[in-house]
Motif scaffolding. Sequence first.
Motif, PDB file in Angstrom:
ATOM      1  N   LEU A   2       0.781  -1.220  -0.002  1.00 57.48           N
ATOM      2  CA  LEU A   2      -0.005   0.023  -0.042  1.00 57.48           C
ATOM      3  C   LEU A   2       0.917   1.319  -0.051  1.00 57.48           C
ATOM      4  N   THR A   3       0.388   2.378  -0.579  1.00 62.96           N
ATOM      5  CA  THR A   3       0.969   3.647  -0.493  1.00 62.96           C
ATOM      6  C   THR A   3       0.691   4.475   0.797  1.00 62.96           C
ATOM      7  N   ALA A   9      -6.078   6.334   4.408  1.00 61.51           N
ATOM      8  CA  ALA A   9      -7.420   6.127   3.951  1.00 61.51           C
ATOM      9  C   ALA A   9      -7.875   4.923   5.219  1.00 61.51           C
ATOM     10  N   LEU A  10      -7.091   4.018   5.100  1.00 60.85           N
ATOM     11  CA  LEU A  10      -7.412   2.848   5.868  1.00 60.85           C
ATOM     12  C   LEU A  10      -7.407   2.999   7.426  1.00 60.85           C
ATOM     13  N   CYS A  11      -6.539   3.998   7.524  1.00 59.86           N
ATOM     14  CA  CYS A  11      -6.466   4.459   9.308  1.00 59.86           C
ATOM     15  C   CYS A  11      -7.750   4.990   9.617  1.00 59.86           C
ATOM     16  N   SER A  12      -8.149   5.724   8.876  1.00 57.34           N
ATOM     17  CA  SER A  12      -9.545   6.589   8.951  1.00 57.34           C
ATOM     18  C   SER A  12     -10.734   5.606   9.026  1.00 57.34           C
ATOM     19  N   GLN A  13     -10.781   4.563   7.971  1.00 56.33           N
ATOM     20  CA  GLN A  13     -11.698   3.846   7.995  1.00 56.33           C
ATOM     21  C   GLN A  13     -11.833   2.759   9.050  1.00 56.33           C
ATOM     22  N   GLU A  14     -10.538   2.425   9.624  1.00 54.74           N
ATOM     23  CA  GLU A  14     -10.652   1.505  10.825  1.00 54.74           C
ATOM     24  C   GLU A  14     -11.226   1.866  12.141  1.00 54.74           C
ATOM     25  N   LEU A  15     -11.423   3.231  12.049  1.00 55.09           N
ATOM     26  CA  LEU A  15     -11.966   4.039  13.280  1.00 55.09           C
ATOM     27  C   LEU A  15     -13.430   3.900  13.130  1.00 55.09           C
ATOM     28  N   SER A  29       1.623  -4.523   7.354  1.00 58.49           N
ATOM     29  CA  SER A  29       2.764  -4.707   6.825  1.00 58.49           C
ATOM     30  C   SER A  29       3.616  -3.476   6.478  1.00 58.49           C
ATOM     31  N   HIS A  30       2.703  -2.486   5.983  1.00 57.37           N
ATOM     32  CA  HIS A  30       3.023  -0.941   5.591  1.00 57.37           C
ATOM     33  C   HIS A  30       3.581  -0.294   6.935  1.00 57.37           C
ATOM     34  N   LEU A  31       2.815  -0.457   8.093  1.00 52.91           N
ATOM     35  CA  LEU A  31       2.967   0.173   9.207  1.00 52.91           C
ATOM     36  C   LEU A  31       4.365  -0.228   9.983  1.00 52.91           C
ATOM     37  N   LEU A  32       4.622  -1.453   9.785  1.00 52.05           N
ATOM     38  CA  LEU A  32       6.126  -2.139  10.222  1.00 52.05           C
ATOM     39  C   LEU A  32       7.295  -1.275   9.687  1.00 52.05           C
TER      40      LEU A  32
END
Length: 71
Positions: A2-3, A9-15, A29-32
């Motif tokens: 992921l970019t 966008a996913l961080c916002s959606q997970e809320l 994986s990206h956050l690592l």
Amino acid sequence: MLTCKEVTALCSQELERRLGLGEQVSLHSHLLMCSGCTNFRQQMKTLRQVMHAYADGRSVSEGPIDTGADR
């Protein structure tokens, strides 16, 4: 992979909703590898908790804020 734009966008959606397994794996994986997105995610969670405390009429100093660091 992921970019950073997709991750924010996913961080916002997970809320707002539970992410699917593929989304969770891609996000983590990206956050690592990306401290910027990791910081953004933490800031989003903290801001949400502060706003909920404000809406409930509580002071942030009235209790600990769950930063989600243990997740």
